[in-house]
Design a protein around this motif. Structure first.
Motif, PDB file in Angstrom:
ATOM      1  N   THR A  45     -10.198  18.292  14.322  1.00  0.00           N
ATOM      2  CA  THR A  45     -10.226  19.467  13.457  1.00  0.00           C
ATOM      3  C   THR A  45     -11.537  20.235  13.570  1.00  0.00           C
ATOM      4  OG1 THR A  45      -8.806  18.272  11.901  1.00  0.00           O
ATOM      5  CG2 THR A  45      -9.878  20.258  11.076  1.00  0.00           C
ATOM      6  N   TYR A  46     -12.675  19.523  13.710  1.00  0.00           N
ATOM      7  CA  TYR A  46     -13.958  20.203  13.522  1.00  0.00           C
ATOM      8  C   TYR A  46     -14.885  20.217  14.738  1.00  0.00           C
ATOM      9  CZ  TYR A  46     -12.399  19.759   8.709  1.00  0.00           C
ATOM     10  OH  TYR A  46     -11.656  19.837   7.553  1.00  0.00           O
ATOM     11  N   TYR A 115      -5.164  14.681   5.957  1.00  0.00           N
ATOM     12  CA  TYR A 115      -5.091  14.877   7.410  1.00  0.00           C
ATOM     13  C   TYR A 115      -3.734  14.424   7.958  1.00  0.00           C
ATOM     14  CZ  TYR A 115     -10.016  15.920   7.525  1.00  0.00           C
ATOM     15  OH  TYR A 115     -11.226  16.520   7.314  1.00  0.00           O
ATOM     16  N   TRP A 120       2.417  16.345  14.380  1.00  0.00           N
ATOM     17  CA  TRP A 120       3.262  16.502  13.188  1.00  0.00           C
ATOM     18  C   TRP A 120       2.901  17.721  12.357  1.00  0.00           C
ATOM     19  CZ3 TRP A 120       7.411  13.921  13.877  1.00  0.00           C
ATOM     20  CH2 TRP A 120       7.362  12.785  14.655  1.00  0.00           C
ATOM     21  N   HIS A 121       1.985  18.536  12.857  1.00  0.00           N
ATOM     22  CA  HIS A 121       1.697  19.794  12.158  1.00  0.00           C
ATOM     23  C   HIS A 121       2.937  20.688  12.214  1.00  0.00           C
ATOM     24  CE1 HIS A 121      -2.989  19.646  12.761  1.00  0.00           C
ATOM     25  NE2 HIS A 121      -2.505  18.591  12.124  1.00  0.00           N
ATOM     26  N   GLY A 122       3.192  21.387  11.130  1.00  0.00           N
ATOM     27  CA  GLY A 122       4.303  22.334  11.101  1.00  0.00           C
ATOM     28  C   GLY A 122       5.675  21.688  11.027  1.00  0.00           C
ATOM     29  N   VAL A 149     -12.046  22.896   0.678  1.00  0.00           N
ATOM     30  CA  VAL A 149     -11.583  23.131   2.052  1.00  0.00           C
ATOM     31  C   VAL A 149     -12.530  24.125   2.711  1.00  0.00           C
ATOM     32  CG1 VAL A 149      -9.889  24.866   1.233  1.00  0.00           C
ATOM     33  CG2 VAL A 149      -9.634  23.872   3.510  1.00  0.00           C
ATOM     34  N   ASN A 153     -11.275  27.126   7.857  1.00  0.00           N
ATOM     35  CA  ASN A 153     -10.085  26.312   8.194  1.00  0.00           C
ATOM     36  C   ASN A 153      -8.834  27.043   7.681  1.00  0.00           C
ATOM     37  OD1 ASN A 153      -8.170  24.344   8.679  1.00  0.00           O
ATOM     38  ND2 ASN A 153      -9.368  22.656   7.791  1.00  0.00           N
ATOM     39  N   PRO A 154      -8.442  28.154   8.351  1.00  0.00           N
ATOM     40  CA  PRO A 154      -7.380  29.004   7.797  1.00  0.00           C
ATOM     41  C   PRO A 154      -6.028  28.318   7.708  1.00  0.00           C
ATOM     42  CG  PRO A 154      -7.975  29.725  10.024  1.00  0.00           C
ATOM     43  CD  PRO A 154      -8.983  28.695   9.616  1.00  0.00           C
ATOM     44  N   ALA A 156      -5.388  25.125   7.029  1.00  0.00           N
ATOM     45  CA  ALA A 156      -5.367  24.286   5.827  1.00  0.00           C
ATOM     46  C   ALA A 156      -5.309  25.149   4.563  1.00  0.00           C
ATOM     47  CB  ALA A 156      -6.596  23.375   5.802  1.00  0.00           C
ATOM     48  N   TYR A 160      -2.435  24.874   1.740  1.00  0.00           N
ATOM     49  CA  TYR A 160      -2.681  24.560   0.325  1.00  0.00           C
ATOM     50  C   TYR A 160      -2.138  25.672  -0.577  1.00  0.00           C
ATOM     51  CZ  TYR A 160      -5.787  20.823   1.938  1.00  0.00           C
ATOM     52  OH  TYR A 160      -6.301  19.699   2.528  1.00  0.00           O
TER      53      TYR A 160
HETATM   54  C1  LIG Z   1      -3.879  21.116   6.959  1.00  0.00           C
HETATM   55  C2  LIG Z   1      -2.572  20.415   7.373  1.00  0.00           C
HETATM   56  C3  LIG Z   1      -2.401  19.147   6.567  1.00  0.00           C
HETATM   57  C4  LIG Z   1      -1.402  21.350   7.078  1.00  0.00           C
HETATM   58  O1  LIG Z   1      -0.222  20.769   7.533  1.00  0.00           O
HETATM   59  P1  LIG Z   1       0.755  21.622   8.488  1.00  0.00           P
HETATM   60  O2  LIG Z   1       1.949  20.833   8.755  1.00  0.00           O
HETATM   61  O3  LIG Z   1      -0.064  22.074   9.658  1.00  0.00           O
HETATM   62  O4  LIG Z   1       1.047  22.861   7.507  1.00  0.00           O
HETATM   63  P2  LIG Z   1       2.185  23.957   7.626  1.00  0.00           P
HETATM   64  O5  LIG Z   1       2.529  24.203   9.060  1.00  0.00           O
HETATM   65  O6  LIG Z   1       3.280  23.617   6.682  1.00  0.00           O
HETATM   66  O7  LIG Z   1       1.434  25.217   7.002  1.00  0.00           O
HETATM   67  C5  LIG Z   1       0.362  25.816   7.675  1.00  0.00           C
HETATM   68  C6  LIG Z   1       0.497  27.310   7.548  1.00  0.00           C
HETATM   69  O8  LIG Z   1      -0.673  27.920   8.101  1.00  0.00           O
HETATM   70  C7  LIG Z   1      -0.281  28.919   8.982  1.00  0.00           C
HETATM   71  N1  LIG Z   1      -1.344  29.060   9.966  1.00  0.00           N
HETATM   72  C8  LIG Z   1      -1.515  28.380  11.109  1.00  0.00           C
HETATM   73  N2  LIG Z   1      -2.637  28.790  11.720  1.00  0.00           N
HETATM   74  C9  LIG Z   1      -3.176  29.748  10.927  1.00  0.00           C
HETATM   75  C10 LIG Z   1      -4.324  30.570  11.031  1.00  0.00           C
HETATM   76  N3  LIG Z   1      -5.161  30.454  12.063  1.00  0.00           N
HETATM   77  N4  LIG Z   1      -4.571  31.437  10.020  1.00  0.00           N
HETATM   78  C11 LIG Z   1      -3.759  31.548   8.954  1.00  0.00           C
HETATM   79  N5  LIG Z   1      -2.621  30.797   8.816  1.00  0.00           N
HETATM   80  C12 LIG Z   1      -2.358  29.908   9.789  1.00  0.00           C
HETATM   81  C13 LIG Z   1       1.035  28.442   9.556  1.00  0.00           C
HETATM   82  O9  LIG Z   1       1.777  29.517  10.117  1.00  0.00           O
HETATM   83  C14 LIG Z   1       1.689  27.862   8.321  1.00  0.00           C
HETATM   84  O10 LIG Z   1       2.254  28.875   7.492  1.00  0.00           O
HETATM   85  P3  LIG Z   1       3.859  29.196   7.545  1.00  0.00           P
HETATM   86  O11 LIG Z   1       4.567  27.917   7.243  1.00  0.00           O
HETATM   87  O12 LIG Z   1       4.018  30.246   6.494  1.00  0.00           O
HETATM   88  O13 LIG Z   1       4.123  29.676   8.926  1.00  0.00           O
HETATM   89  C15 LIG Z   1      -2.607  20.060   8.887  1.00  0.00           C
HETATM   90  O14 LIG Z   1      -2.611  21.252   9.662  1.00  0.00           O
HETATM   91  C16 LIG Z   1      -3.785  19.218   9.255  1.00  0.00           C
HETATM   92  O15 LIG Z   1      -3.789  18.020   9.049  1.00  0.00           O
HETATM   93  N6  LIG Z   1      -4.820  19.849   9.860  1.00  0.00           N
HETATM   94  C17 LIG Z   1      -5.986  19.155  10.349  1.00  0.00           C
HETATM   95  C18 LIG Z   1      -6.774  18.510   9.212  1.00  0.00           C
HETATM   96  C19 LIG Z   1      -7.197  19.464   8.134  1.00  0.00           C
HETATM   97  O16 LIG Z   1      -7.600  20.597   8.385  1.00  0.00           O
HETATM   98  N7  LIG Z   1      -7.126  18.954   6.900  1.00  0.00           N
HETATM   99  C20 LIG Z   1      -7.517  19.682   5.728  1.00  0.00           C
HETATM  100  C21 LIG Z   1      -8.871  19.248   5.329  1.00  0.00           C
HETATM  101  S1  LIG Z   1      -9.368  20.030   3.801  1.00  0.00           S
END
Ligand SMILES: CC(C)(COP(=O)(O)OP(=O)(O)OC[C@H]1O[C@@H](n2cnc3c(N)ncnc32)[C@H](O)[C@@H]1OP(=O)(O)O)[C@@H](O)C(=O)NCCC(=O)NCCS
Length: 190
Positions: A45-46, A115, A120-122, A149, A153-154, A156, A160
């Motif tokens: 992620t980072y 995390y 499995w994202h999306g 957050v 991290n757009p 996440a 949320y």
């Molecule tokens: C954060 C996390 C748990 C979200 O789970 P996910 O399955 O990816 O989430 P979703 O796909 O349901 O939702 C993400 C949304 O962000 C949107 N998105 C993706 N990239 C984006 C960007 N660069 N800018 C804005 N929105 C964005 C997606 O389109 C989706 O929205 P939609 O369903 O309306 O299309 C997961 O991505 C993750 O584990 N990321 C890495 C770890 C992390 O960042 N954890 C949070 C720490 S605070």
């Protein structure tokens, strides 16, 4: 103890459209693989946005197996793991705070880490994990969930917001020697 089991519809996978997923509380025996998953997902992620030195300092201070074991043994914390067909696919850790002053909801519990592994994202797994986190927090007496957050991290932040969190303030997160701005979000556990 709340254990959720369901079938996840994998988007776009024709040959294997449904998989079996379980979310369960983690225990001390889970520490070694949880440490691996926590470090790997944190780095994925980072890494692109931080220096190797700051990443190394943070990882060493937070993700060693013995630290994970200590947190898993601490009754003030709750770690939930999501497993897909028996393999770890994500985790979240909740704890009692202390919440920053901008969090005004009653009986607040922090989502310290959240995390999901990249394949499995999306796919809907993160939503299931959030539902389970809210259910566990409610069962433990919490009425508010809050988290920090990173403002950069757009994905996440969008996730949320979809889960009903609203921004209530900011706080500083220290990654190595880098002071980063986190958005503080909160929502009711219901
Ligand atoms: C954060 C996390 C748990 C979200 O789970 P996910 O399955 O990816 O989430 P979703 O796909 O349901 O939702 C993400 C949304 O962000 C949107 N998105 C993706 N990239 C984006 C960007 N660069 N800018 C804005 N929105 C964005 C997606 O389109 C989706 O929205 P939609 O369903 O309306 O299309 C997961 O991505 C993750 O584990 N990321 C890495 C770890 C992390 O960042 N954890 C949070 C720490 S605070």
């Amino acid at each position: 103890m709340v254990v959720r089991q369901w079938h996840l519809d994998v988007r776009g996978a024709r040959s294997r459209p449904r998989v079996s997923a379980v979310i369960r509380p983690a225990g001390v025996p889970d520490a070694p693989w949880l440490a691996d998953l926590a470090e790997r997902t944190f780095r994925e992620t980072y890494t692109a946005y931080n220096t190797p030195e700051n990443m190394a300092r943070y990882v060493a201070a937070h993700f060693a197996p013995e630290l994970q074991a200590a947190e898993l043994a601490d009754p003030r914390y709750l770690t939930l793991v999501a497993e897909i067909e028996g393999r770890p696919a994500g985790y979240t850790q909740l704890g009692p705070g202390p919440a920053p002053l901008c969090v005004t909801g009653p009986e607040a519990m922090e989502i310290i880490r959240f995390y999901v592994d990249r394949p499995w994202h999306g796919q809907g797994l993160a939503h299931e994990l959030m539902r389970a986190a809210a259910a566990h927090a409610r069962a433990a007496g919490a009425r508010t969930l809050w988290l920090g957050v990173w403002e950069r991290n757009p994905r996440a932040i969008a996730f949320y917001r979809k889960c009903g969190f609203t921004e209530v303030g900011t706080q500083t997160f220290l990654l190595g020697d880098d002071h980063q701005r986190d958005l503080v979000l909160e929502r009711p556990t219901t």
